[in-house]
Enzyme design. Structure first.
Site, PDB file in Angstrom:
ATOM      1  N   HIS A  40       0.846  -1.184   0.000  1.00  0.00           N
ATOM      2  CA  HIS A  40       0.000   0.000   0.000  1.00  0.00           C
ATOM      3  C   HIS A  40       0.885   1.238   0.000  1.00  0.00           C
ATOM      4  O   HIS A  40       1.950   1.222   0.617  1.00  0.00           O
ATOM      5  CB  HIS A  40      -0.908   0.009   1.240  1.00  0.00           C
ATOM      6  CG  HIS A  40      -2.078   0.905   1.090  1.00  0.00           C
ATOM      7  ND1 HIS A  40      -2.013   2.242   1.393  1.00  0.00           N
ATOM      8  CD2 HIS A  40      -3.335   0.677   0.630  1.00  0.00           C
ATOM      9  CE1 HIS A  40      -3.185   2.785   1.136  1.00  0.00           C
ATOM     10  NE2 HIS A  40      -4.000   1.862   0.670  1.00  0.00           N
ATOM     11  N   ASP A  69      -7.911  -5.711   0.333  1.00  0.00           N
ATOM     12  CA  ASP A  69      -8.382  -6.542  -0.777  1.00  0.00           C
ATOM     13  C   ASP A  69      -7.925  -7.983  -0.683  1.00  0.00           C
ATOM     14  O   ASP A  69      -8.407  -8.830  -1.436  1.00  0.00           O
ATOM     15  CB  ASP A  69      -7.918  -5.939  -2.100  1.00  0.00           C
ATOM     16  CG  ASP A  69      -8.633  -4.643  -2.377  1.00  0.00           C
ATOM     17  OD1 ASP A  69      -9.808  -4.556  -1.985  1.00  0.00           O
ATOM     18  OD2 ASP A  69      -8.035  -3.733  -2.941  1.00  0.00           O
TER      19      ASP A  69
HETATM   20  N1  CMC Z   1       4.060  -7.531  -4.800  1.00  0.00           N
HETATM   21  C1  CMC Z   1       5.402  -7.531  -5.003  1.00  0.00           C
HETATM   22  N2  CMC Z   1       6.180  -6.450  -4.860  1.00  0.00           N
HETATM   23  C2  CMC Z   1       5.584  -5.306  -4.498  1.00  0.00           C
HETATM   24  C3  CMC Z   1       4.198  -5.226  -4.263  1.00  0.00           C
HETATM   25  C4  CMC Z   1       3.427  -6.387  -4.427  1.00  0.00           C
HETATM   26  N3  CMC Z   1       2.103  -6.388  -4.223  1.00  0.00           N
HETATM   27  N4  CMC Z   1       3.863  -3.959  -3.919  1.00  0.00           N
HETATM   28  C5  CMC Z   1       5.013  -3.281  -3.934  1.00  0.00           C
HETATM   29  N5  CMC Z   1       6.054  -4.080  -4.275  1.00  0.00           N
HETATM   30  C6  CMC Z   1       7.479  -3.716  -4.335  1.00  0.00           C
HETATM   31  C7  CMC Z   1       7.799  -2.924  -5.606  1.00  0.00           C
HETATM   32  O1  CMC Z   1       8.196  -3.780  -6.647  1.00  0.00           O
HETATM   33  C8  CMC Z   1       8.902  -2.031  -5.118  1.00  0.00           C
HETATM   34  O2  CMC Z   1      10.081  -2.811  -5.031  1.00  0.00           O
HETATM   35  P1  CMC Z   1      11.527  -2.145  -5.355  1.00  0.00           P
HETATM   36  O3  CMC Z   1      11.722  -1.107  -4.284  1.00  0.00           O
HETATM   37  O4  CMC Z   1      12.466  -3.278  -5.296  1.00  0.00           O
HETATM   38  O5  CMC Z   1      11.405  -1.547  -6.732  1.00  0.00           O
HETATM   39  C9  CMC Z   1       8.504  -1.707  -3.680  1.00  0.00           C
HETATM   40  O6  CMC Z   1       7.716  -2.809  -3.246  1.00  0.00           O
HETATM   41  C10 CMC Z   1       7.678  -0.411  -3.550  1.00  0.00           C
HETATM   42  O7  CMC Z   1       6.566  -0.522  -4.421  1.00  0.00           O
HETATM   43  P2  CMC Z   1       5.914   0.702  -5.220  1.00  0.00           P
HETATM   44  O8  CMC Z   1       5.206   0.170  -6.432  1.00  0.00           O
HETATM   45  O9  CMC Z   1       6.952   1.759  -5.439  1.00  0.00           O
HETATM   46  O10 CMC Z   1       4.895   1.220  -4.153  1.00  0.00           O
HETATM   47  P3  CMC Z   1       3.640   2.127  -4.420  1.00  0.00           P
HETATM   48  O11 CMC Z   1       3.350   2.849  -3.162  1.00  0.00           O
HETATM   49  O12 CMC Z   1       3.825   2.941  -5.649  1.00  0.00           O
HETATM   50  O13 CMC Z   1       2.477   1.048  -4.743  1.00  0.00           O
HETATM   51  C11 CMC Z   1       0.606  -0.377  -4.594  1.00  0.00           C
HETATM   52  C12 CMC Z   1       1.450   0.716  -3.896  1.00  0.00           C
HETATM   53  C13 CMC Z   1      -0.660  -0.639  -3.789  1.00  0.00           C
HETATM   54  C14 CMC Z   1       0.171   0.127  -5.999  1.00  0.00           C
HETATM   55  C15 CMC Z   1       1.458  -1.656  -4.715  1.00  0.00           C
HETATM   56  O14 CMC Z   1       1.852  -2.113  -3.441  1.00  0.00           O
HETATM   57  C16 CMC Z   1       0.731  -2.767  -5.487  1.00  0.00           C
HETATM   58  O15 CMC Z   1       0.759  -2.784  -6.732  1.00  0.00           O
HETATM   59  N6  CMC Z   1       0.041  -3.703  -4.742  1.00  0.00           N
HETATM   60  C17 CMC Z   1      -0.730  -4.736  -5.399  1.00  0.00           C
HETATM   61  C18 CMC Z   1      -2.060  -4.158  -5.812  1.00  0.00           C
HETATM   62  C19 CMC Z   1      -2.985  -3.980  -4.633  1.00  0.00           C
HETATM   63  O16 CMC Z   1      -3.164  -4.868  -3.811  1.00  0.00           O
HETATM   64  N7  CMC Z   1      -3.648  -2.804  -4.574  1.00  0.00           N
HETATM   65  C20 CMC Z   1      -4.653  -2.515  -3.558  1.00  0.00           C
HETATM   66  C21 CMC Z   1      -4.314  -1.352  -2.706  1.00  0.00           C
HETATM   67  S1  CMC Z   1      -5.421  -1.254  -1.296  1.00  0.00           S
HETATM   68  C22 CMC Z   1      -6.953  -0.909  -1.993  1.00  0.00           C
HETATM   69  C23 CMC Z   1      -7.029   0.489  -2.495  1.00  0.00           C
HETATM   70  O17 CMC Z   1      -6.849   1.427  -1.685  1.00  0.00           O
HETATM   71  O18 CMC Z   1      -7.313   0.655  -3.676  1.00  0.00           O
END
Ligand code: CMC
Length: 433
Positions: A310, A368
């Site tokens: 998140h 989720d």
């Molecule tokens: N699985 C594997 N790796 C992950 C995941 C994941 N679900 N989420 C983040 N990472 C890794 C990412 O690859 C990155 O690694 P590195 O630093 O080595 O490059 C690090 O963690 C930071 O990730 P980010 O993408 O920069 O983080 P963000 O804040 O931009 O993304 C997120 C947040 C929710 C989009 C992401 O965690 C994600 O895609 N999660 C899966 C989708 C999900 O479950 N979304 C629901 C969110 S809660 C409901 C809502 O509010 O909508």
């Protein structure tokens, strides 16, 4: 004592001072409104990693603690002591209702649940195999064509009626989209049922067979609604605010929120999470967990563990804890406590929480991760999960939109850019290019 922040430059340009604003809780905020006027420079912050785009008194998240407050009340107390319509009242009005206020609010919402009969004909223009979020985006936007007596956002009475209509009609629209997709007749709302029981009946009754309300299941869905009701300045809420900042009508602004929510990084994650669990189960389930986790950790695979991670929570999402509890209750009530998908999810969670990759990045289950399993157990098809999220988030979108419209600092949202394209150049005649 008021604090200021000083910005200094290494190129000898004079330093500038900015006020530091304090909220009731949460990080201080440097007020850079005058930065461009004072320096001719913009700030650069793609994805709003460090930018507060507004002031708000509705929802507060402490991502490190894993804390979520609606109007100051912890989500754990709201989810266990209030129902969804009380939560709506709180988010919209700032205070929990008294018994009398609640009764009047419930009555008002209940008497706006029917939609204009002609919306059924509008619905028929969609392909039956369309994704429910495609249908919902269109239907919510179309509300502005059916209810054009409440389009003036500068009129508080219009804003109030539009809010009630949106909260009341969203379950009807979602159920209509579902019934249409499976070729069953629409079920009209019934005023002697609660908001959530009414929705379940519109989903699952047919003209030949009445739906028997199960209180445990109604309570579970009501909790899903509560947990998704608001989440401060997330992508869809920011979309609603930006869209609404142009003065557009509330139905159009909420339709923009629905469209944004659809994406798999946001509201689409619950659907994506269940698809992921189903695929993993089909591939061998728990035995294949290690292989799957290795793929998730492989940066070249583009596979993410859906329902994990998140932007704000760097701890267990408090909503996920409540959802896990609800999952146990629902599966117990339905006598499917040994559900293989639930077992797989629990094992996946355990393995991920012990894995260095997830620990180092502070990746925890989000809401989720378990909501899909609960919805599946309730009989809600996977493709409808995000529409259920949209139904619940509608109140948050409206509360945030109305807060923005009432804010004297409100301006049309207009971000600036760091231009990296071509400097000015001349068009040459086509024969010479
Ligand atoms: N699985 C594997 N790796 C992950 C995941 C994941 N679900 N989420 C983040 N990472 C890794 C990412 O690859 C990155 O690694 P590195 O630093 O080595 O490059 C690090 O963690 C930071 O990730 P980010 O993408 O920069 O983080 P963000 O804040 O931009 O993304 C997120 C947040 C929710 C989009 C992401 O965690 C994600 O895609 N999660 C899966 C989708 C999900 O479950 N979304 C629901 C969110 S809660 C409901 C809502 O509010 O909508």
């Amino acid at each position: 004592m008021s604090t200021t922040a000083t910005l200094s430059f290494s190129d000898g340009s004079p330093s500038v001072e900015f006020p530091v604003l304090k909220g009731t809780i949460g990080p201080d905020v440097i007020d850079i409104k005058t930065l461009y006027a004072k320096t001719g420079k913009f700030t650069y912050d793609p994805g709003f990693m460090s930018t507060a785009a507004c002031r708000s008194a509705i929802t507060f998240i402490d991502g490190d603690k894993g804390e979520l407050l609606y109007r100051g009340y912890p989500i754990e107390q709201i989810a266990t002591q209030c129902d969804f319509l009380e939560t709506c009242y709180l988010l919209l009005n700032g205070e929990l209702p008294t018994a009398g206020e609640k009764a009047a609010f419930v009555d008002n919402v209940t008497h706006h649940t029917m939609v204009h009969e002609q919306m059924q004909f509008f619905l028929r223009g969609f392909r039956r195999d369309a994704h429910p979020m495609a249908v919902l985006t269109g239907m919510v936007g179309a509300l502005s064509a059916f209810y054009h007596d409440t389009l003036d956002v500068n009129n508080p009475e219009h804003r109030h009626i539009a809010a009630i209509r949106l909260i009341a009609k969203m379950p009807t629209l979602v159920a209509m989209a579902y019934k249409y997709s499976i070729g069953q007749p629409m079920i009209y709302p019934k005023n002697d049922l609660s908001y959530t029981a009414n929705f379940m009946r519109m989903m699952f009754a047919t003209p030949c067979e009445e739906y028997k309300v199960n209180d445990v299941l109604v309570r579970a869905l009501d909790r899903i609604f509560i947990l998704h009701a608001d989440h401060e300045q997330n992508a869809s809420t920011s979309t609603v605010r930006l869209c609404g900042s142009s003065g557009t009508n509330p139905y159009a602004a909420i339709a923009a929120g629905v469209a944004c929510l659809w994406g798999p990084a946001h509201g689409g994650a619950n659907e994506a999470c269940l698809v992921m669990l189903n695929e993993l189960q089909a591939a061998g389930g728990v035995a294949k967990l290690g292989e799957f986790i290795a793929q998730v950790k492989d940066k070249n695979s583009n596979i993410r563990l859906m329902g994990f991670g998140h932007r704000v929570y760097k701890n267990y999402d408090p909503r996920a804890k409540l959802m896990r509890e609800t999952c146990h209750e629902v599966l117990g009530e339905l006598g499917v406590g040994n559900d293989p998908l639930f077992k797989l999810a629990m094992e996946l969670e355990r393995v991920a929480l012990e894995d260095e990759y997830f620990i180092a990045r502070k990746l925890y289950p989000n809401v989720d991760f378990y909501s899909g399993i609960v919805q599946r157990a309730l009989g809600i098809p996977t493709a409808l999960f995000t529409a259920i999220f949209a139904l619940a988030r509608t109140v948050g979108w409206i509360a945030q939109l109305n807060e923005m419209l009432a804010d004297p600092d409100q301006k049309i949202g207009r971000p600036r850019q760091l231009f990296t394209g071509s400097a000015p150049r001349q068009v040459s005649p086509i024969a010479q290019r």
